[in-house]
Design an enzyme around this catalytic site. Structure first.
Site, PDB file in Angstrom:
ATOM      1  N   GLY A   1      -3.664   8.519  11.407  1.00 19.28           N
ATOM      2  CA  GLY A   1      -3.538   8.455  12.859  1.00 19.28           C
ATOM      3  C   GLY A   1      -4.274   7.265  13.440  1.00 19.28           C
TER       4      GLY A   1
ATOM      5  CB  SER B   1      -3.898   6.319   7.106  1.00 18.03           C
ATOM      6  OG  SER B   1      -4.253   5.277   7.966  1.00 18.03           O
ATOM      7  CG  MET B   2      -7.632   6.498  10.553  1.00 15.30           C
ATOM      8  SD  MET B   2      -8.996   5.396  10.099  1.00 15.30           S
ATOM      9  CE  MET B   2     -10.417   6.376  10.570  1.00 15.30           C
TER      10      MET B   2
ATOM     11  CG  HIS C   1      -1.983   2.228   5.070  1.00  7.45           C
ATOM     12  ND1 HIS C   1      -0.752   2.645   5.513  1.00  7.45           N
ATOM     13  CD2 HIS C   1      -2.874   2.730   5.972  1.00  7.45           C
ATOM     14  CE1 HIS C   1      -0.890   3.359   6.615  1.00  7.45           C
ATOM     15  NE2 HIS C   1      -2.164   3.424   6.912  1.00  7.45           N
TER      16      HIS C   1
ATOM     17  CG  ASP D   1       1.875   2.686   2.607  1.00  4.79           C
ATOM     18  OD1 ASP D   1       1.090   2.094   3.367  1.00  4.79           O
ATOM     19  OD2 ASP D   1       2.909   3.262   3.002  1.00  4.79           O
TER      20      ASP D   1
END
Length: 203
Positions: A69, A98-99, A123, A172
């Site tokens: 996000g 991600s986060m 990423h 990614d």
């Protein structure tokens, strides 16, 4: 709209209904089960601060199943985790991308877990850039700053070099649970709550 289940407890003075997340909070369990947005971050931060005020020494459990996000929202949660005086156990169920992966790695060393079929992904930050040429330059510079900042955090949490984090994050970069151990994102793959170090979860 997501349906939130309610549970009914016998309090000794009668029955009391509460939503499932409030009930989990009583056991110091926080759930991040969606995209990490500013409203979600504010809710999670409020829960963490409440638990700290209740008992500043007892472990907190954070279960993560998130595609990632907003960077600022994720960093707000990350800073709060580091601000707490107690250990924070993190668990990946499903995915931590991600986060979500950064928050997973931010748990207390030795207490970062993943279930067997979990997937993790890191990423580089991305964002749509619009506006005047001056605006575009400023936004591009901000993305590069965030990229370096996030790489430094992941390097600290995983033990990897900043250079390797940057290289791996160019695209990614997916990991299974065992691969995440080797990378330093987590410490252990668990199939049962009894395998954790936290007695409130294992009991």
């Amino acid at each position: 709209m997501t349906l939130v289940p309610y549970v009914v407890e016998d309090t000794g003075r009668g029955e009391r209904a509460m939503d499932i997340y409030s009930r989990l909070l009583k056991d110091r369990i926080v759930m991040i089960g969606q995209e990490i947005t500013e409203p979600l971050a504010n809710t999670v931060i409020a829960q963490l601060l409440f638990l700290m005020s209740e008992d500043p020494t007892k472990d907190i459990q954070i279960f993560i199943n998130s595609p990632g996000g907003y960077i600022t929202a994720g960093l707000a949660i990350y800073d709060t985790i580091r601000f707490l005086g107690c250990d924070v156990n993190t668990y990946c169920i499903g995915q931590a991308a991600s986060m979500g992966a950064l928050l997973l790695s931010a748990g207390t060393k030795g207490k970062r877990y993943a279930l067997p079929h979990s997937r993790m992904m890191i990423h580089q930050p991305s964002g749509g850039i619009i506006g005047t040429s001056a605006d575009i330059q400023l936004q591009a510079a901000e993305i590069l700053t965030l990229k370096k900042h996030l790489s430094n955090i992941l390097a600290e949490c995983t033990g990897q070099s900043v250079e390797k984090i940057i290289e791996d994050s160019e695209r990614d970069f997916f990991m299974g649970a065992e691969e995440a151990i080797a990378y330093g994102l987590i410490d252990k793959v668990i199939s049962s709550a009894k395998e954790t170090k936290d007695k409130s979860i294992a009991s």
